[in-house]
Motif scaffolding. Structure first.
Motif, PDB file in Angstrom:
ATOM      1  N   LEU A 311     -14.050  26.585  44.907  1.00  0.00           N
ATOM      2  CA  LEU A 311     -13.853  25.513  45.880  1.00  0.00           C
ATOM      3  C   LEU A 311     -15.174  25.139  46.506  1.00  0.00           C
ATOM      4  N   ASP A 312     -15.315  23.844  46.814  1.00  0.00           N
ATOM      5  CA  ASP A 312     -16.535  23.348  47.452  1.00  0.00           C
ATOM      6  C   ASP A 312     -16.518  23.622  48.945  1.00  0.00           C
ATOM      7  N   GLY A 313     -15.328  23.501  49.547  1.00  0.00           N
ATOM      8  CA  GLY A 313     -15.219  23.750  50.977  1.00  0.00           C
ATOM      9  C   GLY A 313     -15.262  25.229  51.291  1.00  0.00           C
ATOM     10  N   GLY A 314     -15.199  25.548  52.577  1.00  0.00           N
ATOM     11  CA  GLY A 314     -15.238  26.940  52.986  1.00  0.00           C
ATOM     12  C   GLY A 314     -13.883  27.602  52.902  1.00  0.00           C
ATOM     13  N   PHE A 315     -13.871  28.895  53.174  1.00  0.00           N
ATOM     14  CA  PHE A 315     -12.627  29.651  53.247  1.00  0.00           C
ATOM     15  C   PHE A 315     -12.669  30.540  54.484  1.00  0.00           C
ATOM     16  N   ILE A 316     -11.499  30.985  54.877  1.00  0.00           N
ATOM     17  CA  ILE A 316     -11.358  31.825  56.062  1.00  0.00           C
ATOM     18  C   ILE A 316     -10.978  33.232  55.633  1.00  0.00           C
ATOM     19  N   LEU A 317     -11.608  34.227  56.226  1.00  0.00           N
ATOM     20  CA  LEU A 317     -11.147  35.601  56.108  1.00  0.00           C
ATOM     21  C   LEU A 317     -11.076  36.194  57.506  1.00  0.00           C
ATOM     22  N   ASP A 318      -9.877  36.495  57.946  1.00  0.00           N
ATOM     23  CA  ASP A 318      -9.651  37.093  59.265  1.00  0.00           C
ATOM     24  C   ASP A 318     -10.360  36.315  60.374  1.00  0.00           C
ATOM     25  N   GLY A 319     -10.171  35.005  60.366  1.00  0.00           N
ATOM     26  CA  GLY A 319     -10.658  34.166  61.454  1.00  0.00           C
ATOM     27  C   GLY A 319     -12.076  33.680  61.336  1.00  0.00           C
ATOM     28  N   GLU A 320     -12.810  34.086  60.304  1.00  0.00           N
ATOM     29  CA  GLU A 320     -14.206  33.684  60.138  1.00  0.00           C
ATOM     30  C   GLU A 320     -14.335  32.721  58.969  1.00  0.00           C
ATOM     31  N   LEU A 321     -15.157  31.689  59.136  1.00  0.00           N
ATOM     32  CA  LEU A 321     -15.374  30.686  58.098  1.00  0.00           C
ATOM     33  C   LEU A 321     -16.593  31.047  57.262  1.00  0.00           C
ATOM     34  N   TYR A 322     -16.413  31.055  55.937  1.00  0.00           N
ATOM     35  CA  TYR A 322     -17.481  31.373  54.996  1.00  0.00           C
ATOM     36  C   TYR A 322     -17.644  30.242  53.995  1.00  0.00           C
ATOM     37  N   GLU A 323     -18.835  30.152  53.391  1.00  0.00           N
ATOM     38  CA  GLU A 323     -19.090  29.133  52.385  1.00  0.00           C
ATOM     39  C   GLU A 323     -18.266  29.382  51.135  1.00  0.00           C
ATOM     40  N   GLY A 324     -17.896  28.278  50.474  1.00  0.00           N
ATOM     41  CA  GLY A 324     -17.114  28.373  49.247  1.00  0.00           C
ATOM     42  C   GLY A 324     -17.971  28.701  48.040  1.00  0.00           C
ATOM     43  N   GLY A 325     -17.451  28.378  46.859  1.00  0.00           N
ATOM     44  CA  GLY A 325     -18.107  28.715  45.598  1.00  0.00           C
ATOM     45  C   GLY A 325     -17.060  29.284  44.657  1.00  0.00           C
ATOM     46  N   THR A 326     -17.482  30.128  43.741  1.00  0.00           N
ATOM     47  CA  THR A 326     -16.550  30.797  42.836  1.00  0.00           C
ATOM     48  C   THR A 326     -16.328  32.219  43.335  1.00  0.00           C
ATOM     49  N   LEU A 327     -15.077  32.550  43.616  1.00  0.00           N
ATOM     50  CA  LEU A 327     -14.729  33.813  44.244  1.00  0.00           C
ATOM     51  C   LEU A 327     -13.669  34.537  43.427  1.00  0.00           C
ATOM     52  N   THR A 328     -13.721  35.841  43.459  1.00  0.00           N
ATOM     53  CA  THR A 328     -12.609  36.658  43.007  1.00  0.00           C
ATOM     54  C   THR A 328     -11.984  37.290  44.240  1.00  0.00           C
ATOM     55  N   VAL A 329     -10.698  37.082  44.399  1.00  0.00           N
ATOM     56  CA  VAL A 329      -9.950  37.660  45.520  1.00  0.00           C
ATOM     57  C   VAL A 329      -9.008  38.692  44.925  1.00  0.00           C
ATOM     58  N   ARG A 330      -9.128  39.944  45.349  1.00  0.00           N
ATOM     59  CA  ARG A 330      -8.331  40.998  44.726  1.00  0.00           C
ATOM     60  C   ARG A 330      -7.783  41.960  45.769  1.00  0.00           C
ATOM     61  N   GLN A 331      -6.782  42.707  45.352  1.00  0.00           N
ATOM     62  CA  GLN A 331      -6.211  43.752  46.191  1.00  0.00           C
ATOM     63  C   GLN A 331      -7.070  44.994  46.084  1.00  0.00           C
ATOM     64  N   GLY A 332      -7.500  45.524  47.237  1.00  0.00           N
ATOM     65  CA  GLY A 332      -8.348  46.701  47.247  1.00  0.00           C
ATOM     66  C   GLY A 332      -7.556  47.994  47.208  1.00  0.00           C
ATOM     67  N   THR A 333      -8.283  49.103  47.197  1.00  0.00           N
ATOM     68  CA  THR A 333      -7.666  50.436  47.234  1.00  0.00           C
ATOM     69  C   THR A 333      -6.977  50.642  48.565  1.00  0.00           C
ATOM     70  N   PRO A 334      -5.764  51.196  48.580  1.00  0.00           N
ATOM     71  CA  PRO A 334      -5.059  51.404  49.848  1.00  0.00           C
ATOM     72  C   PRO A 334      -5.848  52.284  50.815  1.00  0.00           C
ATOM     73  N   LEU A 335      -5.815  51.911  52.087  1.00  0.00           N
ATOM     74  CA  LEU A 335      -6.416  52.692  53.169  1.00  0.00           C
ATOM     75  C   LEU A 335      -5.300  53.252  54.039  1.00  0.00           C
ATOM     76  N   GLN A 336      -5.577  54.385  54.669  1.00  0.00           N
ATOM     77  CA  GLN A 336      -4.583  55.003  55.525  1.00  0.00           C
ATOM     78  C   GLN A 336      -4.870  54.683  56.990  1.00  0.00           C
ATOM     79  N   PHE A 337      -3.914  54.021  57.637  1.00  0.00           N
ATOM     80  CA  PHE A 337      -4.047  53.622  59.036  1.00  0.00           C
ATOM     81  C   PHE A 337      -3.093  54.460  59.902  1.00  0.00           C
ATOM     82  N   VAL A 338      -3.621  54.942  61.000  1.00  0.00           N
ATOM     83  CA  VAL A 338      -2.812  55.733  61.941  1.00  0.00           C
ATOM     84  C   VAL A 338      -1.823  54.813  62.642  1.00  0.00           C
ATOM     85  N   THR A 339      -0.583  55.255  62.769  1.00  0.00           N
ATOM     86  CA  THR A 339       0.477  54.467  63.395  1.00  0.00           C
ATOM     87  C   THR A 339       1.211  55.311  64.442  1.00  0.00           C
ATOM     88  N   PRO A 340       1.935  54.646  65.354  1.00  0.00           N
ATOM     89  CA  PRO A 340       2.692  55.402  66.382  1.00  0.00           C
ATOM     90  C   PRO A 340       3.750  56.312  65.766  1.00  0.00           C
TER      91      PRO A 340
END
Length: 340
Positions: A311-340
């Motif tokens: 894409l020529d336009g930008g993209f958003i990741l978690d509220g931040e705007l970044y320049e476009g181009g050719t991107l690979t978007v993939r699912q990462g390795t699971p992380l363990q988050f502490v929960t109540p």
């Protein structure tokens, strides 16, 4: 990867400034807690309103380390210190943008093997914390107590790679392009007006739909943005998309279900431009309807391991705007988050 707007990490406090009188920042250290590194963004919304920037952080103990890095290089140095100290728990005191910057830096420093992570939701937006079921007043003390009892939830980050890179340049949880960029800009305006979290999401959604519905056929919202989208090994689609939205989160603010039923994994919503039957489609999409007519009308959902986007336009990741181009978007390795 170049940001178009200033990021959360550059806005962190210049010193490890944490309020020693405030329970979220002065846990009662006792035997049995894991060795813990705490990164606090004292310019995040909740911390700033408590006036924590003017207070000096408590001293480190043998198993508890406090830092408030202001820049990305300082953040990287802090994470290297935590790695060398052998931390077992990484606490991130900030919003979604702070979490994104910490995970992005930590991925390379910890060689993809991050310790357990606890999020203290103190930002303007805290979508990850909402997905994990964290209460709004969740504190460092709460996270430490929960970690002792081993309560965790697995979440895979969204990883962004540019060009032929094999290592991610960004790690986050909410990716979007097209109208998602405009909607995020609206959300930032609602923050200025004092709206946060789910309320800000609701306002942005309302105004974005209104702009599209009543802006006329030449409206920029309706026109969408040119993109080339390839999902896994499928044939690439090259056309204007109204919105492209992707996430690995399971629950979104306001109980919205744009991807359909709640589930894990990397999910994609791609909407053709101009959007058809928008007034009818939006309520159906947001409540998770799986009606066949939605896909026929150009509202398509996908579950993928990765996709390639140009894409020529930008993209958003978690509220931040970044320049476009050719991107690979993939699912990462699971992380363990502490929960109540």
């Amino acid at each position: 990867m170049k940001k178009i707007t200033s990021g959360a990490a550059e806005q962190m406090a210049s010193d490890p400034q944490i309020d020693p009188t405030s329970s979220p920042h002065q846990p009662a250290v006792r035997a049995g807690y894991p060795r813990t590194g705490i990164i606090s963004n004292s310019r995040s919304h909740r911390n700033r309103t408590r006036g924590t920037e003017s207070v000096t952080a408590p001293a480190d103990t043998a198993d508890l380390f406090y830092r408030g890095p202001r820049t990305l290089p300082a953040l990287a140095q802090t994470l290297r210190e935590f790695r060398d100290a052998g931390i077992e728990l990484l606490v991130v005191d900030g919003g979604d943008g702070t979490v994104r910057d910490v995970l992005t830096c930590a991925h390379g420093i910890f060689a993809g093997k991050l310790p357990r992570i606890a999020v203290v939701p103190s930002g303007k937006t805290n979508a990850l914390a909402l997905d994990l079921g964290l209460p709004a007043d969740w504190s460092v003390q709460d996270a430490l107590e929960a970690s002792v009892h081993g309560r965790t939830a697995a979440r895979s980050p969204v990883e962004i790679l540019r060009g032929d890179a094999v290592q991610p340049e960004l790690c986050g949880f909410l990716f979007g392009a097209g109208a998602f960029v405009r909607a995020t800009e609206l959300a930032q305006r609602t923050h200025t007006a004092g709206a946060f979290n789910s309320f800000a999401v609701g306002l942005s959604l309302f105004w974005g739909i209104a702009q599209t519905l009543f802006g006329g056929h030449a409206n920029d919202w309706r026109a969408g943005a040119p993109m080339r989208l390839q999902l896994d090994d499928a044939t690439p689609a090259e056309r204007n998309f109204y919105i492209l939205f992707s996430s690995t989160l399971e629950r979104l603010p306001l109980k919205l279900k744009p991807f359909g039923p709640v589930r894990a994994g990397l999910k994609v919503l791609a909407v053709d431009a101009p959007p058809k039957h928008l007034a009818r489609a939006v309520p159906a999409l947001l409540r998770g309807s799986q009606a066949a007519w939605l896909e026929t009308a150009g509202y398509r959902r996908h579950d993928v391991g990765a996709f390639t986007l140009t894409l020529d336009g930008g993209f958003i990741l978690d509220g931040e705007l970044y320049e476009g181009g050719t991107l690979t978007v993939r699912q990462g390795t699971p992380l363990q988050f502490v929960t109540p």
